[in-house]
Design a protein around this motif. Structure first.
Motif, PDB file in Angstrom:
ATOM      1  N   PRO A 194     139.542 116.652  22.604  1.00 24.40           N
ATOM      2  CA  PRO A 194     140.912 116.599  22.087  1.00 24.40           C
ATOM      3  C   PRO A 194     140.980 117.212  20.688  1.00 24.40           C
ATOM      4  N   SER A 195     142.072 117.850  20.380  1.00 25.36           N
ATOM      5  CA  SER A 195     142.234 118.455  19.063  1.00 25.36           C
ATOM      6  C   SER A 195     142.467 117.370  18.021  1.00 25.36           C
ATOM      7  N   TRP A 196     142.271 117.732  16.742  1.00 24.34           N
ATOM      8  CA  TRP A 196     142.444 116.761  15.663  1.00 24.34           C
ATOM      9  C   TRP A 196     143.892 116.311  15.573  1.00 24.34           C
ATOM     10  N   THR A 197     144.827 117.176  15.989  1.00 22.25           N
ATOM     11  CA  THR A 197     146.235 116.783  15.930  1.00 22.25           C
ATOM     12  C   THR A 197     146.572 115.707  16.956  1.00 22.25           C
ATOM     13  N   THR A 198     145.740 115.585  17.983  1.00 17.57           N
ATOM     14  CA  THR A 198     145.901 114.502  18.955  1.00 17.57           C
ATOM     15  C   THR A 198     145.207 113.231  18.480  1.00 17.57           C
ATOM     16  N   VAL A 199     144.033 113.392  17.909  1.00 18.53           N
ATOM     17  CA  VAL A 199     143.233 112.244  17.490  1.00 18.53           C
ATOM     18  C   VAL A 199     143.806 111.572  16.248  1.00 18.53           C
ATOM     19  N   ALA A 200     144.304 112.379  15.288  1.00 14.70           N
ATOM     20  CA  ALA A 200     144.741 111.831  13.992  1.00 14.70           C
ATOM     21  C   ALA A 200     145.833 110.770  14.114  1.00 14.70           C
TER      22      ALA A 200
ATOM     23  N   SER B 109     149.500 116.285  11.207  1.00 16.21           N
ATOM     24  CA  SER B 109     149.672 116.321  12.663  1.00 16.21           C
ATOM     25  C   SER B 109     151.140 116.204  13.041  1.00 16.21           C
ATOM     26  N   ALA B 110     151.923 115.441  12.269  1.00 18.72           N
ATOM     27  CA  ALA B 110     153.356 115.338  12.538  1.00 18.72           C
ATOM     28  C   ALA B 110     154.024 116.706  12.423  1.00 18.72           C
ATOM     29  N   VAL B 111     153.639 117.485  11.423  1.00 16.26           N
ATOM     30  CA  VAL B 111     154.188 118.834  11.264  1.00 16.26           C
ATOM     31  C   VAL B 111     153.857 119.691  12.480  1.00 16.26           C
ATOM     32  N   HIS B 112     152.609 119.622  12.930  1.00 12.88           N
ATOM     33  CA  HIS B 112     152.194 120.423  14.088  1.00 12.88           C
ATOM     34  C   HIS B 112     153.017 120.080  15.327  1.00 12.88           C
ATOM     35  N   HIS B 113     153.127 118.798  15.636  1.00 17.54           N
ATOM     36  CA  HIS B 113     153.832 118.403  16.853  1.00 17.54           C
ATOM     37  C   HIS B 113     155.336 118.662  16.746  1.00 17.54           C
ATOM     38  N   ALA B 114     155.891 118.559  15.541  1.00 19.90           N
ATOM     39  CA  ALA B 114     157.300 118.897  15.359  1.00 19.90           C
ATOM     40  C   ALA B 114     157.543 120.375  15.650  1.00 19.90           C
TER      41      ALA B 114
ATOM     42  N   PRO C  32     155.958 126.261  24.874  1.00 21.36           N
ATOM     43  CA  PRO C  32     155.059 125.349  25.588  1.00 21.36           C
ATOM     44  C   PRO C  32     155.748 124.771  26.820  1.00 21.36           C
ATOM     45  N   SER C  33     154.967 124.224  27.705  1.00 16.25           N
ATOM     46  CA  SER C  33     155.508 123.622  28.917  1.00 16.25           C
ATOM     47  C   SER C  33     156.250 122.334  28.595  1.00 16.25           C
ATOM     48  N   HIS C  34     157.029 121.852  29.585  1.00 20.56           N
ATOM     49  CA  HIS C  34     157.727 120.584  29.414  1.00 20.56           C
ATOM     50  C   HIS C  34     156.736 119.454  29.132  1.00 20.56           C
ATOM     51  N   ARG C  35     155.617 119.477  29.855  1.00 20.75           N
ATOM     52  CA  ARG C  35     154.622 118.411  29.680  1.00 20.75           C
ATOM     53  C   ARG C  35     154.050 118.443  28.264  1.00 20.75           C
ATOM     54  N   ALA C  36     153.709 119.637  27.790  1.00 25.14           N
ATOM     55  CA  ALA C  36     153.149 119.755  26.439  1.00 25.14           C
ATOM     56  C   ALA C  36     154.167 119.341  25.383  1.00 25.14           C
ATOM     57  N   ALA C  37     155.440 119.709  25.600  1.00 20.92           N
ATOM     58  CA  ALA C  37     156.470 119.351  24.631  1.00 20.92           C
ATOM     59  C   ALA C  37     156.685 117.840  24.579  1.00 20.92           C
ATOM     60  N   TRP C  38     156.723 117.189  25.753  1.00 19.72           N
ATOM     61  CA  TRP C  38     156.892 115.734  25.763  1.00 19.72           C
ATOM     62  C   TRP C  38     155.687 115.025  25.156  1.00 19.72           C
ATOM     63  N   TRP C  39     154.488 115.565  25.401  1.00 19.53           N
ATOM     64  CA  TRP C  39     153.288 114.997  24.809  1.00 19.53           C
ATOM     65  C   TRP C  39     153.340 115.106  23.283  1.00 19.53           C
ATOM     66  N   SER C  40     153.753 116.271  22.792  1.00 22.13           N
ATOM     67  CA  SER C  40     153.871 116.452  21.349  1.00 22.13           C
ATOM     68  C   SER C  40     154.965 115.571  20.766  1.00 22.13           C
ATOM     69  N   PHE C  41     156.058 115.377  21.516  1.00 21.65           N
ATOM     70  CA  PHE C  41     157.127 114.519  21.025  1.00 21.65           C
ATOM     71  C   PHE C  41     156.638 113.074  20.875  1.00 21.65           C
ATOM     72  N   GLY C  42     155.878 112.620  21.869  1.00 20.87           N
ATOM     73  CA  GLY C  42     155.337 111.272  21.782  1.00 20.87           C
ATOM     74  C   GLY C  42     154.370 111.118  20.618  1.00 20.87           C
ATOM     75  N   LEU C  43     153.484 112.109  20.438  1.00 19.41           N
ATOM     76  CA  LEU C  43     152.544 112.061  19.322  1.00 19.41           C
ATOM     77  C   LEU C  43     153.263 112.209  17.985  1.00 19.41           C
ATOM     78  N   LEU C  44     154.376 112.948  17.967  1.00 17.96           N
ATOM     79  CA  LEU C  44     155.173 113.065  16.738  1.00 17.96           C
ATOM     80  C   LEU C  44     155.700 111.695  16.325  1.00 17.96           C
ATOM     81  N   LEU C  45     156.244 110.942  17.273  1.00 20.01           N
ATOM     82  CA  LEU C  45     156.753 109.610  16.955  1.00 20.01           C
ATOM     83  C   LEU C  45     155.628 108.689  16.490  1.00 20.01           C
ATOM     84  N   VAL C  46     154.471 108.770  17.167  1.00 17.11           N
ATOM     85  CA  VAL C  46     153.325 107.951  16.760  1.00 17.11           C
ATOM     86  C   VAL C  46     152.906 108.302  15.337  1.00 17.11           C
ATOM     87  N   ALA C  47     152.840 109.609  15.038  1.00 15.09           N
ATOM     88  CA  ALA C  47     152.428 110.044  13.707  1.00 15.09           C
ATOM     89  C   ALA C  47     153.414 109.590  12.643  1.00 15.09           C
ATOM     90  N   LEU C  48     154.712 109.668  12.948  1.00 14.71           N
ATOM     91  CA  LEU C  48     155.712 109.273  11.959  1.00 14.71           C
ATOM     92  C   LEU C  48     155.677 107.765  11.700  1.00 14.71           C
TER      93      LEU C  48
END
Length: 366
Positions: free
Chosen positions: A12-18, A52-57, A214-230
């Motif tokens: 997993p990338s650091w933006t997922t782990v962080a 990581s929040a910046v990346h996923h946003a 990005p795909s719908h799946r990747a976008a939703w995954w990033s959205f979820g990680l964005l909320l977690v990061a925030l």
């Protein structure tokens, strides 16, 4: 004898782990006294969660396109900021009467001077002149200033003894703030969407993205990680706040300066996202983030605080003092002169940054 390549599992990338590590740390340290070593670890995880929040946003923004992408980060940060204000007000204490005012005004000055000035400076340093859509930016600025005056200036001049609203006045201010914010979002996202898209020197719309979204799946995954990061950013900032309070007291700064420091941490993802867009010449996206965050900070905070005041005890001081009203007035005049031409140089960016530095200095030395 043939050699065969061994396939290694993709880590997993650091933006997922962080964000996940930051949330685990938040769960472990929440409500506990922590030592210097843990404070340092929390600070590192806080910085990683911000990045990581910046990346996923940016991933989500690439998928949904502008101006929706700018709204994602602005609204996400503001919703969590409001939750933090209500939580701190519920804990009580002598400073909670001005907590909402101090936090909202800090966010307003950070966005309209700090983020806006930095964006203009970065864009103009690389491209000579920063170009943006004055129609959309002017509408956003007018809405932000109206919200600021209704919510932060008017309470100082009402008939109540302190800088606060009466019950009916607070209800009116809350409804007016929410209506203005929702009307702006509708204008930005639907009826006049082109007003908030990047433009070139001649005013023509720029092509935003050349890479495949990005795909719908990747976008939703990033959205979820964005909320977690925030959530992690705001939570860890609250965990670090006692350390900040102790440091502020140790150097003789006023207690209100803690709010400035926490606001800077909470708005760090938007600041970094705006800076990245400005370096790519997407000045309009940077301004959408700055002014959109200013409006969301007021338009969502005041209605929430109005509802929360039903259960919260003590006064709610929203009105600014004379010093902050003077800074707000200068900011309004300078911002109008910046926006009207639809272009800006390093000078305008520098002026806004000096105003922001003045606010921070005077918050430390009132």
């Amino acid at each position: 004898m043939t050699s065969m390549a061994v396939a290694h599992p993709r880590l997993p990338s650091w933006t997922t782990v962080a964000p996940i590590l930051a949330m685990i740390a938040l769960a472990l340290v929440w409500g506990r006294d922590i030592g210097p070593v843990v404070v340092g670890i929390v600070a590192v995880l806080l910085a990683a969660a911000v990045l990581s929040a910046v990346h996923h946003a940016e991933v989500v923004a690439h998928r949904v396109g502008e101006p929706y992408g700018s709204l994602v980060l602005a609204v996400s940060v503001t919703v969590i900021e409001v939750a933090l204000i209500v939580t701190l007000m519920a804990s009580g204490g002598p400073e909670v009467a001005t907590l909402a005012r101090d936090t909202v005004f800090a966010a307003l000055m950070i966005t309209t001077n700090g983020i806006l000035g930095l964006s203009l400076l970065l864009a103009s340093r690389r491209h000579g002149t920063a170009h943006f859509n004055r129609d959309g930016t002017g509408a956003a600025l007018a809405t932000a200033l109206t919200l600021a005056v209704l919510s932060l200036v008017v309470p100082t001049f009402t008939s109540t003894p302190g800088p606060e609203f009466t019950g009916p006045q607070l209800v009116f201010a809350a409804i007016a703030s929410l209506v203005l914010y929702l009307l702006f979002v509708s204008t930005q996202a639907k009826t006049h969407r082109n007003f908030f898209l990047p433009v070139d020197a001649e005013g023509g719309l720029l092509e935003l993205d050349h890479a495949s979204p990005p795909s719908h799946r990747a976008a939703w995954w990033s959205f979820g990680l964005l909320l977690v990061a925030l959530v992690a950013v705001v939570g860890l900032a609250k965990v670090e706040s006692p350390v900040l309070e102790a440091a502020v007291r140790a150097v003789g700064l006023p207690h209100a300066f803690v709010g400035v420091l926490i606001a800077l941490l909470v708005l760090a993802p938007e600041t970094l996202a705006a800076a990245r867009a400005a370096r790519r010449g997407r000045t309009q996206i940077s301004l959408n983030l700055a002014l959109g965050s200013a409006m969301a900070s007021i338009g969502l905070t005041i209605p929430t605080i109005a509802v929360a005041s039903i259960w919260l005890e003590g006064p709610l001081h929203l009105g600014l003092g004379s010093l902050h009203m003077a800074l707000l007035a200068v900011t309004a005049v300078v911002a109008i002169l910046t926006v009207v031409p639809g272009r800006a140089t390093r000078l305008q960016g520098g002026v806004h940054l000096v105003l922001f530095a003045s606010y921070v200095f005077l918050a430390a030395n009132p």
